[in-house]
Design a protein around this motif. Sequence first.
Motif, PDB file in Angstrom:
ATOM      1  N   GLU A   1      -0.240  -4.194  11.666  1.00  0.00           N
ATOM      2  CA  GLU A   1       0.604  -3.801  10.541  1.00  0.00           C
ATOM      3  C   GLU A   1       2.054  -4.224  10.787  1.00  0.00           C
ATOM      4  OE1 GLU A   1      -0.417  -0.219   7.963  1.00  0.00           O
ATOM      5  OE2 GLU A   1       1.219   0.531   9.205  1.00  0.00           O
TER       6      GLU A   1
ATOM      7  N   CYS B   1       5.860   6.633   4.311  1.00  0.00           N
ATOM      8  CA  CYS B   1       4.727   5.742   3.992  1.00  0.00           C
ATOM      9  C   CYS B   1       3.946   6.206   2.765  1.00  0.00           C
ATOM     10  CB  CYS B   1       3.791   5.598   5.184  1.00  0.00           C
ATOM     11  SG  CYS B   1       4.545   4.654   6.522  1.00  0.00           S
TER      12      CYS B   1
ATOM     13  N   HIS C   1       3.609  -4.895   3.903  1.00  0.00           N
ATOM     14  CA  HIS C   1       3.636  -5.405   5.276  1.00  0.00           C
ATOM     15  C   HIS C   1       3.233  -6.876   5.279  1.00  0.00           C
ATOM     16  CE1 HIS C   1       3.904  -1.394   7.123  1.00  0.00           C
ATOM     17  NE2 HIS C   1       3.025  -1.007   6.215  1.00  0.00           N
TER      18      HIS C   1
ATOM     19  N   HIS D   1       5.114   0.384  -0.490  1.00  0.00           N
ATOM     20  CA  HIS D   1       5.814  -0.539   0.407  1.00  0.00           C
ATOM     21  C   HIS D   1       4.813  -1.592   0.858  1.00  0.00           C
ATOM     22  CE1 HIS D   1       3.881   2.216   3.244  1.00  0.00           C
ATOM     23  NE2 HIS D   1       3.941   1.238   4.128  1.00  0.00           N
TER      24      HIS D   1
ATOM     25  N   HIS E   1       0.855  -1.191   0.000  1.00  0.00           N
ATOM     26  CA  HIS E   1       0.000   0.000   0.000  1.00  0.00           C
ATOM     27  C   HIS E   1       0.890   1.239   0.000  1.00  0.00           C
ATOM     28  CE1 HIS E   1      -0.303   0.825   4.676  1.00  0.00           C
ATOM     29  NE2 HIS E   1       0.932   0.626   4.292  1.00  0.00           N
TER      30      HIS E   1
END
Length: 143
Positions: A131, A24, A30, A28, A15
Amino acid sequence: MALTIMRRIRFCAGHRLRMHGGRCENFHGHNYVADFYVTGEEQDAVGRLIDFSDLKARCKGWLDEHWDHAFLLWDQDENGIAALRQVEPHRLFVMPYNPTAENMARYLLEEVCPKILEGTGARASKVVIWETDESFAEVSAEP
Ligand SMILES: [Zn+2]
């Protein structure tokens, strides 16, 4: 009396967060953990609210089909969506809001759980999105 059970499902997704003002905003990913809390009043003849394997199949089935190894992007993220659509193959899931952990938990609780739990007699009371090992967001249904 209300009974609650929880099933944890792990998935990987990418996302980026628009207007984050930090790193962010870049693409990237998770290793997410989703905890589905399901509540009901009725137990079956075995004593279950819902069979854990059935709950897993419903939750993991949806995540595997839509979010696992996909990129989650906000529908306002026009150049992010355009960039991803140039990559073949790609998995893109467009959300009505920024794909924060908070909004991902909200989407699962409000949009996904009513559909995947239909007919079970159980309802989702809480969804938690981890996350990282250190940070999660939690959304609960109104009582
Ligand atoms: Zn992130």
